[in-house]
Design a protein around this motif. Sequence first.
Motif, short mmCIF file in Angstrom:
data_model
loop_
_atom_site.label_atom_id
_atom_site.label_comp_id
_atom_site.label_asym_id
_atom_site.label_seq_id
_atom_site.Cartn_x
_atom_site.Cartn_y
_atom_site.Cartn_z
N GLN A 26 -14.39 10.64 -21.25
CA GLN A 26 -15.04 10.44 -22.14
C GLN A 26 -15.75 8.78 -22.37
O GLN A 26 -14.93 7.78 -22.02
N PRO A 27 -16.90 8.61 -23.18
CA PRO A 27 -17.27 7.37 -23.47
C PRO A 27 -16.42 5.95 -24.26
O PRO A 27 -16.59 5.13 -23.47
N SER A 28 -15.79 6.90 -24.92
CA SER A 28 -15.11 6.03 -25.89
C SER A 28 -13.73 5.63 -25.05
O SER A 28 -13.07 4.78 -25.44
N VAL A 46 -15.69 9.92 -32.31
CA VAL A 46 -17.10 10.98 -32.67
C VAL A 46 -17.17 11.81 -31.26
O VAL A 46 -17.70 13.51 -31.70
N GLU A 47 -17.59 11.06 -30.86
CA GLU A 47 -18.57 11.82 -29.52
C GLU A 47 -18.02 12.03 -28.30
O GLU A 47 -17.63 12.83 -27.22
N ASP A 48 -16.35 12.16 -28.63
CA ASP A 48 -15.23 12.69 -27.72
C ASP A 48 -15.63 15.00 -27.48
O ASP A 48 -15.48 14.34 -28.19
N VAL A 49 -15.76 15.02 -26.09
CA VAL A 49 -15.96 16.05 -26.48
C VAL A 49 -15.08 16.66 -25.65
O VAL A 49 -14.90 16.48 -24.18
N ARG A 101 -20.28 2.87 -22.95
CA ARG A 101 -20.22 3.71 -23.13
C ARG A 101 -21.59 4.45 -23.24
O ARG A 101 -21.37 5.89 -22.46
N LYS A 116 -14.01 18.97 -22.45
CA LYS A 116 -15.12 19.60 -20.91
C LYS A 116 -14.71 20.89 -20.80
O LYS A 116 -15.74 21.49 -20.87
N TRP A 161 -16.74 5.49 -31.56
CA TRP A 161 -17.33 6.51 -30.64
C TRP A 161 -16.00 7.73 -30.96
O TRP A 161 -17.00 8.57 -29.75
N PRO A 208 -21.83 13.09 -30.38
CA PRO A 208 -21.67 14.07 -29.30
C PRO A 208 -23.90 14.25 -28.46
O PRO A 208 -24.02 14.68 -29.69
N ALA A 262 -14.30 3.76 -22.74
CA ALA A 262 -14.21 2.46 -22.45
C ALA A 262 -13.75 0.74 -23.39
O ALA A 262 -13.15 0.18 -22.98
N ASP A 308 -15.25 14.37 -10.45
CA ASP A 308 -15.09 14.81 -11.85
C ASP A 308 -15.02 14.16 -13.57
O ASP A 308 -14.60 15.37 -14.23
N ARG A 309 -15.65 13.19 -12.90
CA ARG A 309 -15.42 12.24 -14.47
C ARG A 309 -14.61 12.80 -15.71
O ARG A 309 -14.68 13.04 -16.59
N SER A 310 -13.01 12.35 -14.92
CA SER A 310 -11.97 12.73 -15.65
C SER A 310 -11.28 11.54 -15.40
O SER A 310 -10.17 11.75 -16.17
N LYS A 314 -22.34 7.84 -20.88
CA LYS A 314 -23.75 9.09 -21.46
C LYS A 314 -24.74 9.54 -20.63
O LYS A 314 -24.73 10.17 -20.28
#
Lengths: 47, 514
Positions: B264-266, A35-38, B93, A40, A33, B491, B268, B37-39, B97
């Motif tokens: 970030q999604p990860s 790999v999708e950590d971008v 996750r 901001k 997972w 991503p 989780a 801020d999704r932080s 997204k």
Amino acid sequence: MFGLPATTTAIMVGVLGFWVVYTLVFYFTTGGWSVEDVDKDTGEVTR
Amino acid sequence: MSIELVFLVLYFAAMLGIGVWAARRKSATTEGFLLADRSLGPAVTALRLQSSSMSGYMFLGAGSLGYSQGYFGMWYALGDVGGGVLNLSILGRRMRKLSAMLGSITSIGYLEHRYPSPWTRAIAAAVALFCMFFYVLAQFLAGGQGLAMVTGLSVDVSMIIAVSVIIGYTFLGGYLAVAYTDFVQAIVMVIGMLWILVATLQYVGGLTAGHEQLAAVDADLLTMWGVDQQYLGEWGVIIGAVLIFSIGYMGWPHVNVSHMAMRQPSVARRAGLYATGFNLAFIPAAYLIGMMALVIVPNLDNPELAIFEVAATVLPSFALGIVMAAIMAAIMSTADALLLQAGTIASHDLWGRFRKGAVDERSSVNVSRITVLVLGVIGVVLAITEPPGVFSIVVFATSVLGAAFVPVYVCAVWWKKANTPGALASIVVGTVAAVTAQLTGSSDSIGFDPMGIGITCSVIAIVVVSLLTQRSSPVPEHVLVAVEEAARVRPVPARLAAGEDPTLASQLPDLDRR
């Protein structure tokens, strides 16, 4: 164990053990997972 | 001033300090106010998710259940321990997204974006507000009873003081303030609970000795089947007890908003580790202390005070002060998170969404504050005139929320055929079924837990209605694309980022309102 009936011990240890295993399996099977950590701010993928 | 009150005042001051700090940091945008801020990182995500969903219940309801039914209460704990990781692994996750792609900033607004219709938001908001009111009521009762123990004032007066503090505190800041105070509360809660547990086990001579003394009271208390083995073979009730706090979490809008606020999604992944660790340390302890109260403080008039009474008996006064302060602050922290969410639903999801014409920031904030005040006043009046048990309220609210929302939140990210009519049918059918089952006492009459009945009905509703209406109400193309993208591990392409795809931009809230 600890003065509890065997059935109570088995259920308690079994279900709690299941959640521990579930958590570890979830953690170790989802390493991809990242790999999708971008980031901001930069838009770059962070590792 | 007693040492307990000194610690209580110090604790509130510390929480206030965090609130002021967070309020200064928070963004000027709506997303900043509602989602920080999704932080948020994994530790804050996990502990906020756990502490805001269980504190008042754990210190009163769980202790009461252990006190009255012994190890049968552990069925609730066994489900509860896995609730956090289950929620994070199934929804975390993908919901992070999808909510970002759809431009959603509230958990109710997210449902409207996924199942496009104003009815989705209107019905979901009404059901969520209804259940949250009861959940807040439970926190008020817990806060009043806890403060009465510390101060010696009457429960009614204590409740009015506690609710006044809660409402005042809720006005302080947005999600960031609530998230960070909840994070600190969670750590203090687990320390406080373990402190009471260790002192309790020392008092009764160890775990084995405690169990032996419990068996002398009633050997059935050590079985998983309750007093007089009344739940032996009642698998409908037992499975319902396990499910209510495991999968039930996935239907709580004020809990699911945690996924949307992740950095970030990860996040989780690690949050799941922390959630299970916290739950293992915290949850079974509450039920166990409740059981040991039968040995330490038998014949309690109010079993919901079991943990408070045990703490007052087994802890030295300085430790009692710290633990009591922690318990009170934890209860209040849960209440402020709920009130913030309720105010958000009223101001943003209902007032801001459905009022014709522009909505300025002042009117939106006023609606939020009026909602909080109305909920507070009605809650206090109800709690004083006809106080129900904390356990029964929490189980009621959880059952209805679970039945109404678990299928729509899960299908939102896992089943792309789930459409608007299916979601509406699921929310309505689940709510009606769970409330009906509660009011008719389904556990006793037919041996099935209300949430089990409600969630079965709501799952059938979303599947059947979605399949029957695929042609007349297809899932919009932009939603299908977003759901498929949420499933992929990569991503999010720039074209799907909220606001950049013209088909999604129309769903974005007007961020300039704040």
